[in-house]
Design an enzyme around this catalytic site. Structure first.
Site, PDB file in Angstrom:
ATOM      1  N   HIS A  56     -72.366  -5.399  13.925  1.00 53.67           N
ATOM      2  CA  HIS A  56     -73.069  -5.706  12.686  1.00 53.67           C
ATOM      3  C   HIS A  56     -72.985  -7.212  12.450  1.00 53.67           C
ATOM      4  O   HIS A  56     -72.258  -7.914  13.159  1.00 53.67           O
ATOM      5  CB  HIS A  56     -72.475  -4.934  11.502  1.00 53.67           C
TER       6      HIS A  56
HETATM    7  P1  TYD Z   1     -66.631  -1.704   9.251  1.00 57.65           P
HETATM    8  O1  TYD Z   1     -66.699  -3.065   8.662  1.00 57.65           O
HETATM    9  O2  TYD Z   1     -67.907  -1.031   9.620  1.00 57.65           O
HETATM   10  O3  TYD Z   1     -65.673  -1.725  10.527  1.00 57.65           O
HETATM   11  P2  TYD Z   1     -65.926  -2.224  12.029  1.00 57.65           P
HETATM   12  O4  TYD Z   1     -66.973  -3.250  11.997  1.00 57.65           O
HETATM   13  O5  TYD Z   1     -64.635  -2.755  12.451  1.00 57.65           O
HETATM   14  O6  TYD Z   1     -66.276  -1.067  12.879  1.00 57.65           O
HETATM   15  O7  TYD Z   1     -65.795  -0.806   8.250  1.00 57.65           O
HETATM   16  C1  TYD Z   1     -65.385   0.504   8.574  1.00 57.65           C
HETATM   17  C2  TYD Z   1     -65.248   1.293   7.273  1.00 57.65           C
HETATM   18  O8  TYD Z   1     -64.275   0.706   6.415  1.00 57.65           O
HETATM   19  C3  TYD Z   1     -66.538   1.357   6.474  1.00 57.65           C
HETATM   20  O9  TYD Z   1     -66.665   2.691   5.993  1.00 57.65           O
HETATM   21  C4  TYD Z   1     -66.327   0.436   5.306  1.00 57.65           C
HETATM   22  C5  TYD Z   1     -64.816   0.432   5.126  1.00 57.65           C
HETATM   23  N1  TYD Z   1     -64.325  -0.886   4.671  1.00 57.65           N
HETATM   24  C6  TYD Z   1     -63.900  -1.037   3.374  1.00 57.65           C
HETATM   25  O10 TYD Z   1     -63.925  -0.087   2.556  1.00 57.65           O
HETATM   26  N2  TYD Z   1     -63.423  -2.249   2.967  1.00 57.65           N
HETATM   27  C7  TYD Z   1     -63.376  -3.303   3.796  1.00 57.65           C
HETATM   28  O11 TYD Z   1     -62.924  -4.411   3.392  1.00 57.65           O
HETATM   29  C8  TYD Z   1     -63.843  -3.150   5.159  1.00 57.65           C
HETATM   30  C9  TYD Z   1     -63.819  -4.281   6.134  1.00 57.65           C
HETATM   31  C10 TYD Z   1     -64.304  -1.919   5.547  1.00 57.65           C
END
Ligand code: TYD
Length: 140
Positions: A56
Site C-alpha cells: 500500500h
Molecule cells: P496494515 O497497515 O494494513 O498492515 P501491513 O501494511 O503491515 O500489512 O494494518 C493491518 C491492520 O492493523 C489493519 O486492519 C489496520 C490495523 N492498524 C491499526 O488499527 N492501527 C495502526 O496504527 C496500524 C498501522 C494498523
C-alpha cells in the site's frame, strides 16, 4: 503537497550508545533525529516465513522503518522508480516520505519491524490499489 521520489527516501544512521559488555542503546528524539515528530509507534512481528506485508501507499504519512530485531527487505516505488533496502540493524532506519508504495518481504525468523509514524492511524490515508496509486502519482 510536494511529491517525493524514491531517492528522497534514505537510510538514516541513528544515535548509538555502546556500553562495554552491556550492549547498545539507540535514541530517537523529536526535533532532533527525524524531519517529523513521532505521533505513533507500531511494530510488526511473528510474520510467518514467506509472508509479505505492506502493499500500500500513504498519501501524507512519513515513517521511519527500523529492523528492531532480525531482518527484512523494503521495496519502495514512486510510480516511476523502485528502490529496495535490506534492513538488518537496529541503529539504522529507512525514512519513507509520503506517497511511496511499499512492499515488505523476506522477514527473518524473529524479525521485528518497528515503525515510527508522523501521524495517528487514519484509514483514509491509505491507498491499497496499485492502479489508484498510479493515478494519485499522476495527479500533480
Ligand atoms: P496494515 O497497515 O494494513 O498492515 P501491513 O501494511 O503491515 O500489512 O494494518 C493491518 C491492520 O492493523 C489493519 O486492519 C489496520 C490495523 N492498524 C491499526 O488499527 N492501527 C495502526 O496504527 C496500524 C498501522 C494498523
Amino acid at each position: 503537497m510536494a511529491k517525493y521520489n524514491v531517492f528522497d527516501c534514505t537510510m538514516v544512521e541513528l544515535d548509538r550508545h555502546h556500553s562495554d559488555r552491556k550492549g547498545n542503546l539507540t535514541v530517537v528524539e523529536n526535533g532532533k533525529t527525524l524531519p517529523f515528530d513521532v505521533k505513533r509507534v507500531y511494530y510488526l512481528y511473528d510474520v510467518p516465513g514467506g509472508e509479505n506485508r505492506g502493499s500500500h501507499a500513504h498519501r501524507d504519512l512519513s515513517q521511519l522503518i527500523v529492523a528492531a530485531s532480525g531482518s527484512f527487505r523494503v521495496t519502495l516505488d514512486d510510480g516511476t522508480c523502485r528502490r529496495s533496502f535490506f534492513l538488518n540493524r537496529p541503529y539504522q532506519g529507512l525514512l519513507v516520505k509520503p506517497g511511496m508504495w511499499r512492499d515488505l518481504e523476506d522477514f527473518s525468523s524473529g524479525a521485528v519491524c518497528m515503525v515510527l509514524a508522523s501521524d495517528e492511524y487514519n484509514a483514509d490515508d491509505y491507498i491499497r490499489d496499485y492502479s489508484e496509486f498510479i493515478n494519485f502519482r499522476n495527479e500533480e
